[in-house]
Design a protein around this motif. Sequence first.
Motif, PDB file in Angstrom:
ATOM      1  N   SER A   1       2.811   6.723  -9.854  1.00  0.00           N
ATOM      2  CA  SER A   1       2.456   6.215 -11.175  1.00  0.00           C
ATOM      3  C   SER A   1       1.844   4.832 -10.999  1.00  0.00           C
ATOM      4  CB  SER A   1       3.699   6.145 -12.066  1.00  0.00           C
ATOM      5  OG  SER A   1       4.645   5.256 -11.504  1.00  0.00           O
ATOM      6  N   GLY A   2       1.509   4.213 -12.103  1.00  0.00           N
ATOM      7  CA  GLY A   2       1.005   2.849 -12.065  1.00  0.00           C
ATOM      8  C   GLY A   2      -0.491   2.765 -11.901  1.00  0.00           C
ATOM      9  N   PRO A   3      -0.994   1.540 -11.706  1.00  0.00           N
ATOM     10  CA  PRO A   3      -2.438   1.310 -11.686  1.00  0.00           C
ATOM     11  C   PRO A   3      -3.156   1.963 -10.504  1.00  0.00           C
ATOM     12  CG  PRO A   3      -1.262  -0.683 -11.080  1.00  0.00           C
ATOM     13  CD  PRO A   3      -0.240   0.300 -11.534  1.00  0.00           C
ATOM     14  N   LEU A   4      -2.447   2.270  -9.442  1.00  0.00           N
ATOM     15  CA  LEU A   4      -3.067   2.924  -8.288  1.00  0.00           C
ATOM     16  C   LEU A   4      -2.497   4.331  -8.103  1.00  0.00           C
ATOM     17  CD1 LEU A   4      -3.378  -0.001  -5.713  1.00  0.00           C
ATOM     18  CD2 LEU A   4      -5.169   1.021  -7.119  1.00  0.00           C
ATOM     19  N   LEU A   5      -2.278   5.037  -9.209  1.00  0.00           N
ATOM     20  CA  LEU A   5      -1.777   6.403  -9.190  1.00  0.00           C
ATOM     21  C   LEU A   5      -2.568   7.249  -8.205  1.00  0.00           C
ATOM     22  CD1 LEU A   5      -0.116   8.776 -10.430  1.00  0.00           C
ATOM     23  CD2 LEU A   5      -1.986   9.005 -12.078  1.00  0.00           C
ATOM     24  N   GLY A   6      -1.874   7.971  -7.359  1.00  0.00           N
ATOM     25  CA  GLY A   6      -2.514   8.837  -6.373  1.00  0.00           C
ATOM     26  C   GLY A   6      -2.482   8.218  -4.993  1.00  0.00           C
ATOM     27  N   THR A   7      -3.406   8.685  -4.157  1.00  0.00           N
ATOM     28  CA  THR A   7      -3.498   8.188  -2.784  1.00  0.00           C
ATOM     29  C   THR A   7      -4.630   7.190  -2.697  1.00  0.00           C
ATOM     30  OG1 THR A   7      -2.648  10.268  -1.922  1.00  0.00           O
ATOM     31  CG2 THR A   7      -3.827   8.848  -0.370  1.00  0.00           C
ATOM     32  N   ASN A   8      -4.327   6.026  -2.141  1.00  0.00           N
ATOM     33  CA  ASN A   8      -5.305   4.948  -2.001  1.00  0.00           C
ATOM     34  C   ASN A   8      -5.325   4.473  -0.567  1.00  0.00           C
ATOM     35  OD1 ASN A   8      -5.981   4.075  -4.995  1.00  0.00           O
ATOM     36  ND2 ASN A   8      -3.820   4.611  -4.898  1.00  0.00           N
ATOM     37  N   GLU A   9      -6.512   4.187  -0.086  1.00  0.00           N
ATOM     38  CA  GLU A   9      -6.696   3.686   1.279  1.00  0.00           C
ATOM     39  C   GLU A   9      -7.069   2.211   1.222  1.00  0.00           C
ATOM     40  OE1 GLU A   9      -6.025   5.861   3.731  1.00  0.00           O
ATOM     41  OE2 GLU A   9      -5.766   7.443   2.247  1.00  0.00           O
ATOM     42  N   SER A  10      -6.593   1.477   2.204  1.00  0.00           N
ATOM     43  CA  SER A  10      -6.986   0.067   2.306  1.00  0.00           C
ATOM     44  C   SER A  10      -7.123  -0.322   3.770  1.00  0.00           C
ATOM     45  CB  SER A  10      -5.976  -0.852   1.599  1.00  0.00           C
ATOM     46  OG  SER A  10      -4.751  -0.906   2.293  1.00  0.00           O
ATOM     47  N   ARG A  11      -7.753  -1.469   3.988  1.00  0.00           N
ATOM     48  CA  ARG A  11      -7.899  -2.058   5.315  1.00  0.00           C
ATOM     49  C   ARG A  11      -7.228  -3.428   5.270  1.00  0.00           C
ATOM     50  NH1 ARG A  11      -9.861   2.205   5.962  1.00  0.00           N
ATOM     51  NH2 ARG A  11     -11.906   2.893   6.561  1.00  0.00           N
ATOM     52  N   ILE A  12      -6.546  -3.746   6.337  1.00  0.00           N
ATOM     53  CA  ILE A  12      -5.799  -4.991   6.406  1.00  0.00           C
ATOM     54  C   ILE A  12      -6.236  -5.777   7.628  1.00  0.00           C
ATOM     55  CG2 ILE A  12      -3.489  -5.993   6.702  1.00  0.00           C
ATOM     56  CD1 ILE A  12      -2.545  -3.220   5.405  1.00  0.00           C
TER      57      ILE A  12
END
Length: 135
Positions: free
Chosen positions: A97-108
Amino acid sequence: MTTDPTAIATELFAQLETAWNAADGAAFGKPFADVTDFVDIRGAHHHGDGVAMGRGHQHIFDTIYKGSTVSYQVTSAREVVPGCIVATASASLDAPSGPLLGTNESRITAVVVREGDRWAITAFHNTLVLQAPRA
């Protein structure tokens, strides 16, 4: 204590992953240095020690990222000068739930420094990888 940059970065990210998936803010803060600059996925800059990083994360574990899980994969790590490692990692966040509902990818990008007898993250920049619109 190992001096292999990849092993060091992998261990720190493993600690972060375990803490995130347990929704344990205090544990999430432990890999961070006494002085840390943290740029979150929305671009907000946070400054403080590991306790502050842990408190901030506990808040999101209890609210917008409640029930979420993350996985990290170190993609590179190198010692740029003795006692200072620059590491990059990929992250996959699954949020129910929330603003990034689902699968999200990021780079760090993380800067890891020797702090006494331990390695600690002193800078952490997390960038959301935008997905192309579906046709």
